[in-house]
Design an enzyme around this catalytic site. Structure first.
Site, short mmCIF file in Angstrom:
data_model
loop_
_atom_site.label_atom_id
_atom_site.label_comp_id
_atom_site.label_asym_id
_atom_site.label_seq_id
_atom_site.Cartn_x
_atom_site.Cartn_y
_atom_site.Cartn_z
N TYR A 1 -10.10 -10.99 10.09
CA TYR A 1 -10.17 -11.65 8.80
C TYR A 1 -10.33 -13.16 8.92
O TYR A 1 -10.86 -13.81 8.02
CB TYR A 1 -8.92 -11.32 7.97
CG TYR A 1 -8.89 -9.87 7.52
CD1 TYR A 1 -9.88 -9.37 6.66
CD2 TYR A 1 -7.91 -9.01 7.97
CE1 TYR A 1 -9.85 -8.05 6.26
CE2 TYR A 1 -7.87 -7.68 7.56
CZ TYR A 1 -8.85 -7.21 6.71
OH TYR A 1 -8.83 -5.89 6.31
N GLN B 1 0.82 -1.21 0.00
CA GLN B 1 0.00 0.00 0.00
C GLN B 1 0.85 1.26 0.00
O GLN B 1 0.33 2.37 0.08
CB GLN B 1 -0.92 -0.01 1.22
CG GLN B 1 -1.93 -1.14 1.22
CD GLN B 1 -2.72 -1.23 2.50
OE1 GLN B 1 -2.69 -0.33 3.35
NE2 GLN B 1 -3.46 -2.31 2.68
N HIS C 1 -1.36 0.11 5.69
CA HIS C 1 -1.98 1.02 6.67
C HIS C 1 -1.10 2.21 7.02
O HIS C 1 -0.92 2.55 8.19
CB HIS C 1 -2.38 0.26 7.94
CG HIS C 1 -3.46 -0.74 7.74
ND1 HIS C 1 -4.13 -1.32 8.80
CD2 HIS C 1 -4.00 -1.28 6.62
CE1 HIS C 1 -5.03 -2.19 8.33
NE2 HIS C 1 -4.96 -2.16 7.00
N GLU D 1 -15.66 2.76 9.20
CA GLU D 1 -16.21 3.77 10.12
C GLU D 1 -16.11 5.18 9.56
O GLU D 1 -15.10 5.56 8.97
CB GLU D 1 -15.45 3.75 11.45
CG GLU D 1 -15.57 2.48 12.23
CD GLU D 1 -14.82 2.53 13.55
OE1 GLU D 1 -14.80 1.50 14.25
OE2 GLU D 1 -14.26 3.59 13.89
N TYR E 1 -10.93 6.03 19.84
CA TYR E 1 -11.94 5.44 18.97
C TYR E 1 -11.94 3.91 18.99
O TYR E 1 -12.69 3.29 18.24
CB TYR E 1 -11.79 6.02 17.56
CG TYR E 1 -12.20 7.48 17.57
CD1 TYR E 1 -13.47 7.87 17.23
CD2 TYR E 1 -11.31 8.46 18.02
CE1 TYR E 1 -13.87 9.20 17.30
CE2 TYR E 1 -11.69 9.79 18.11
CZ TYR E 1 -12.97 10.15 17.75
OH TYR E 1 -13.37 11.47 17.84
#
Length: 375
Positions: free
Chosen positions: A267, A83, A154, A246, A256
């Protein structure tokens, strides 16, 4: 099924599941070009120049008035893979005018570390343009870094300037390490608040405590959207695990919940306690299961599409659709979904109110959306 959380913090199911309709039934869609792996879009304030990052490490400018492309050199070396790569792009809001030369530019990207580690970094420099289609970034200075860890996921690293331009917020993903999102001695799984020069902003929640002084909120997972609404409230949209994407109202000093709570599951199917079981954690305003896999987010001004004034527009990756969210205080709800039949990565509003959307991966199209003429 989408769910919403009201003032009481309890998640409740929406009344209906929305099915996407074709985007070209609603928008006039102009294809501007194709690109490999776009990640972010930003107009240079006061101009019609759109900047686009490509994940491999390329920054491209497009003069949307003429269609001319602008090459930009001086981009920092990125760690491309998974990513990671070149991330977000932003400009100092206080600088305006009709010329992009001399502008302060901000970039985020994945940066390599020692022993096969990497982390997000952010820096700023100055655009220097020797010709209308040739620019370079000078004096690029890195002012913020995540801890370097293994893996290539991430990073998050989205930018959002506060409406007054006094603060720069950056989303910092958990880097798929989970537990550090509850450890405020580091910035993984957080939103940070900085001054425009990149130093931690005074008055941050942990400034006088043992935590990292840049942290604004924590307990986040992978935050790929970060934006202010018209009232000046900051929101983020983030990927859950298997389920549990979210939308959050981001407030100072709030936790959070990730990875302690989520409205999704791991997963491998292992359960995670829902938000409703732990009221000490801030609940999402909306959570989605199945996920929408958000790529970015935009609060729309309404200049060209009055019916969308104040709405939150979210390009979806896995759902290959644009999600339209009507904002109603603390209980926003989905109003529509528009299908593109391709993964959507980034969104931006043009100076005239046109909506610009970049698809994901190789051969991605850049779209300009304007109102469709009446039949």
């Amino acid at each position: 099924m989408p769910s919403t959380a009201g003032d009481g913090g309890q998640a409740v199911e929406n009344a209906k599941q929305l099915e996407p309709g074709p985007a070209d039934n609603v928008f006039a869609m102009q294809e501007i070009g194709t690109f490999d792996e776009p990640w972010a879009l930003a107009f240079v304030p006061g101009t019609e120049t759109l900047m686009m990052t490509l994940r491999v490490g390329t920054l491209i400018g497009i003069d949307t008035a003429t269609g001319n492309r602008i090459s930009v050199s001086g981009v920092p070396e990125v760690d491309y893979g998974g990513q990671g790569g070149l991330g977000d792009v932003a400009f100092l809001p206080s600088e305006s005018g009709d010329d992009i030369d001399g502008r302060t530019i901000y970039l985020s990207y994945a940066e390599a570390g020692d022993r096969d580690t990497r982390g997000a970094a952010a820096g700023r420099g100055t655009l220097s343009c020797s010709a209308p289609t040739t620019c370079k970034i000078e004096n690029f200075n890195v002012f913020w870094r995540q801890p370097k860890v293994s893996g290539r996921g991430h990073y998050s690293h989205r930018f959002a300037f506060s409406p007054d331009g006094e603060y720069l917020f950056i989303s910092s993903g958990d880097r798929q390490k989970m537990d550090p999102a509850q450890d405020t001695s580091n910035v993984l799984g957080t939103v940070v608040r900085l001054l425009p020069d990149g130093t931690p902003a005074p008055g941050n929640p942990l400034a006088d405590e043992s935590g990292d002084p840049a942290i604004w909120s924590w307990g986040h997972r992978n935050l790929l959207g970060l934006a202010f609404d018209a009232s000046g409230q900051l929101w983020n949209i983030e990927h859950g695990p298997k389920g549990g994407d979210e939308l959050n109202k981001v407030e100072a000093g709030k936790n959070y919940g990730w990875p302690v709570v989520s409205n999704g599951v791991h997963y491998d199917g292992a359960a995670i306690p829902d938000h409703a079981t732990r009221p000490e954690f801030a609940p999402p305003a909306i959570s989605w299961s199945p996920v929408i896999a958000p790529g970015d987010m935009l609060f729309y001004s309404g200049k060209m599409f009055p019916s969308l004034t104040g709405h939150l527009l979210v390009p979806g990756l896995s759902i290959e659709s644009l999600v339209d969210i009507a904002m109603e205080g603390d209980t926003p709800h989905e109003a529509a979904r528009y299908s593109f039949d391709r993964r959507l990565r980034a969104i931006e509003e043009g100076p005239d109110g046109a909506i610009w959307i970049a698809e994901d991966k190789s051969g991605a199209r850049l779209w300009k959306l304007t109102p469709r003429a009446a039949d």
